[in-house]
Design an enzyme around this catalytic site. Structure first.
Site, PDB file in Angstrom:
ATOM      1  N   PHE A 176     -48.207  16.607  66.295  1.00 10.81           N
ATOM      2  CA  PHE A 176     -47.543  15.342  66.561  1.00 10.81           C
ATOM      3  C   PHE A 176     -48.631  14.275  66.682  1.00 10.81           C
ATOM      4  O   PHE A 176     -49.662  14.504  67.322  1.00 10.81           O
ATOM      5  CB  PHE A 176     -46.726  15.431  67.847  1.00 10.81           C
ATOM      6  CG  PHE A 176     -45.819  14.257  68.048  1.00 10.81           C
ATOM      7  CD1 PHE A 176     -44.644  14.155  67.328  1.00 10.81           C
ATOM      8  CD2 PHE A 176     -46.156  13.246  68.924  1.00 10.81           C
ATOM      9  CE1 PHE A 176     -43.808  13.057  67.490  1.00 10.81           C
ATOM     10  CE2 PHE A 176     -45.330  12.143  69.092  1.00 10.81           C
ATOM     11  CZ  PHE A 176     -44.154  12.044  68.374  1.00 10.81           C
ATOM     12  N   TYR A 210     -38.593  16.666  78.551  1.00 10.88           N
ATOM     13  CA  TYR A 210     -37.364  15.969  78.159  1.00 10.88           C
ATOM     14  C   TYR A 210     -36.689  16.582  76.940  1.00 10.88           C
ATOM     15  O   TYR A 210     -35.603  16.159  76.552  1.00 10.88           O
ATOM     16  CB  TYR A 210     -37.632  14.482  77.911  1.00 10.88           C
ATOM     17  CG  TYR A 210     -38.719  14.180  76.897  1.00 10.88           C
ATOM     18  CD1 TYR A 210     -38.460  14.190  75.539  1.00 10.88           C
ATOM     19  CD2 TYR A 210     -40.005  13.856  77.319  1.00 10.88           C
ATOM     20  CE1 TYR A 210     -39.449  13.911  74.612  1.00 10.88           C
ATOM     21  CE2 TYR A 210     -41.005  13.575  76.416  1.00 10.88           C
ATOM     22  CZ  TYR A 210     -40.722  13.601  75.050  1.00 10.88           C
ATOM     23  OH  TYR A 210     -41.722  13.327  74.137  1.00 10.88           O
ATOM     24  N   LYS A 211     -37.315  17.587  76.331  1.00 13.85           N
ATOM     25  CA  LYS A 211     -36.702  18.240  75.173  1.00 13.85           C
ATOM     26  C   LYS A 211     -35.854  19.416  75.658  1.00 13.85           C
ATOM     27  O   LYS A 211     -34.806  19.217  76.257  1.00 13.85           O
ATOM     28  CB  LYS A 211     -37.784  18.671  74.181  1.00 13.85           C
ATOM     29  CG  LYS A 211     -38.647  17.529  73.652  1.00 13.85           C
ATOM     30  CD  LYS A 211     -39.678  18.047  72.661  1.00 13.85           C
ATOM     31  CE  LYS A 211     -40.692  16.967  72.303  1.00 13.85           C
ATOM     32  NZ  LYS A 211     -40.115  15.873  71.514  1.00 13.85           N
ATOM     33  N   ARG A 256     -34.615  17.766  60.339  1.00  9.71           N
ATOM     34  CA  ARG A 256     -34.880  18.712  61.439  1.00  9.71           C
ATOM     35  C   ARG A 256     -33.607  18.995  62.240  1.00  9.71           C
ATOM     36  O   ARG A 256     -32.804  18.091  62.496  1.00  9.71           O
ATOM     37  CB  ARG A 256     -35.905  18.143  62.413  1.00  9.71           C
ATOM     38  CG  ARG A 256     -37.229  17.729  61.835  1.00  9.71           C
ATOM     39  CD  ARG A 256     -38.244  17.499  62.948  1.00  9.71           C
ATOM     40  NE  ARG A 256     -37.696  16.724  64.057  1.00  9.71           N
ATOM     41  CZ  ARG A 256     -38.218  16.676  65.276  1.00  9.71           C
ATOM     42  NH1 ARG A 256     -39.299  17.363  65.563  1.00  9.71           N
ATOM     43  NH2 ARG A 256     -37.678  15.936  66.227  1.00  9.71           N
ATOM     44  N   ASP A 277     -50.541  22.495  73.127  1.00  7.36           N
ATOM     45  CA  ASP A 277     -49.434  21.561  73.314  1.00  7.36           C
ATOM     46  C   ASP A 277     -48.153  22.385  73.238  1.00  7.36           C
ATOM     47  O   ASP A 277     -47.842  22.974  72.199  1.00  7.36           O
ATOM     48  CB  ASP A 277     -49.467  20.486  72.221  1.00  7.36           C
ATOM     49  CG  ASP A 277     -48.339  19.480  72.344  1.00  7.36           C
ATOM     50  OD1 ASP A 277     -47.285  19.810  72.927  1.00  7.36           O
ATOM     51  OD2 ASP A 277     -48.475  18.353  71.815  1.00  7.36           O
TER      52      ASP A 277
END
Length: 412
Positions: A126, A221-222, A371, A198
């Site tokens: 990312f 938050y995912k 995705r 990560d």
């Protein structure tokens, strides 16, 4: 053989995780496949946040730093996250953002390898990971960044006696491909370098075991459903905790903050990575979600994740003609993927928008990735069946050609 919708419903009736779906607030008539970007809202989160606002803040005011445990939130919340990444209590600190935590651990780690001046980064990470590494290299000076990934070298070729640190994502945010964490960590440490992971697309999607890794960072938050802007977290291996220094040395990471000393002394252990005042309302939302996660069997999460992602791939193999331009980007081997399935399509953006208008929420990443994130706690087999059917319809009937879908909207 591809499962029918009725067979998917039968699987849902027997799902050991099925009851968790009722603990989340989901929009009616929507198949939400964006849990890899923002997880769904736990139903009891608003009540928990309201209590923090109305009672802890509104009634008890500053006393809540002690009576409600506000002061210890970074550590107490980190202790609740620790089992989700295979760490011990005391080794994880919750706070700040993923980007800030990457900067903290990278700048703390590099001095542990004096004389080594290379940071290995992945061009397919990312982007914030690479951006922060660039900033850290500039801040510390005289560090080179060596890239791996599609446009770089292999990790094996990149490693050498000059490499101080390697920062990689456990699960690729575009393709959903999962690295073998233990094998990669062993390779990096055998080369004398430090390993930083990560875990943003891992924790809450599959069992994670930081093992011999030196540092790790992640967001909540995912898949962990902590809410937009929820506190991130960092892990520091016990062997490093009292040897490293947090360059963002703030009051909350001081050994004796209420002595109000003029000079900084780091707190023992991972607490030294605390910096500023913890965002209490965000911690309240995150801890509401962690109430759920403490009751979850991560092996059951992984089993269902693989079942859902395999079902989606099998259905699209059956429903979509190869000539329609949809190309699987995620590994077919279940053990090599996270809880995400991605496809490439030359018209990926309008495809995603056409799907959204049909009640299937996925997302798009440049240059052509479509995705779909599979959150096992609230996603059903029948949802996967309906999503695959809708995607096949959008492609077969070229519904993406509608001019309404050509204009770019912000996709997070």
């Amino acid at each position: 053989m591809v499962l029918s919708r009725a067979e998917c419903q039968d699987l849902d009736a027997k799902d050991p995780l099925g009851a968790f779906r009722d603990e989340f607030s989901l929009p009616p008539g929507v198949v939400y496949l964006l849990g890899n970007s923002l997880g769904a809202l736990p139903r009891h989160t608003p009540e928990r946040v309201a209590h923090a606002v109305e009672t802890e803040w509104g009634v008890h005011l500053g006393a809540s730093w002690n009576t409600a445990g506000w002061w210890d939130m970074p550590q107490s919340t980190g202790d609740r996250i620790a089992p989700l990444v295979g760490a011990r209590p005391g080794d994880v600190l919750a706070g700040d953002s993923t980007s800030v935590n990457i900067f903290k651990v990278v700048t703390a780690a590099l001095p542990l390898r004096p004389g080594r001046r290379v940071i290995v980064s992945d061009l397919d990470n990312f982007p914030t990971d690479r951006y922060v590494v660039e900033g850290a290299a500039r801040a510390l000076g005289a560090y080179e960044i060596r890239d791996v990934g599609e446009a770089g070298s292999s990790l094996e070729d990149a490693l050498g006696e000059d490499v101080a640190l390697v920062l990689l994502s456990h699960v690729d945010y575009r393709t959903g491909e999962a690295r073998d964490m233990a094998a990669v960590t062993e390779l990096v440490r055998a080369a004398g370098a430090l390993m930083v992971w990560d875990l943003c697309h891992s924790a809450g999607a599959l069992p994670v075991r930081v093992g011999e890794a030196d540092f790790a960072v992640g967001c909540t938050y995912k898949y962990l459903n902590g809410g937009p802007g929820a506190p991130a977290y960092l892990y520091v291996a016990p062997r490093h905790q009292d040897a490293v220094h947090n360059v963002l040395s703030g009051w909350h990471g001081h050994a004796a903050p209420f002595d109000f000393e003029p000079h900084y002394r780091p707190a023992p252990g991972v607490r030294r990575f605390a910096t500023g005042s913890p965002p209490i309302l965000s911690y309240a939302a995150l801890n509401a979600s962690l109430d759920i996660w403490e009751r979850v069997d991560l092996d059951e999460v992984r089993a269902k994740s693989l079942a859902l992602t395999s079902l989606f791939i099998d259905l699209l193999d059956d429903l979509v003609d190869p000539g329609l331009g949809l190309v699987l980007a995620t590994p077919r081997d279940p053990e090599r993927r996270g809880s995400q399935v991605s496809y490439r399509h030359p018209q990926g953006y309008p495809v995603v928008r056409a799907l959204a208008d049909r009640g299937v929420v996925g997302d798009y990443r440049e240059p052509d990735f479509v995705r779909f994130g599979f959150a096992p706690l609230y996603l059903r087999h029948v949802d996967v069946h309906d999503a695959a059917t809708a995607l096949a319809e959008v492609l077969r009937e070229e519904l993406w050609r509608d001019e309404r879908y050509a204009r770019r909207l912000t996709v997070t």
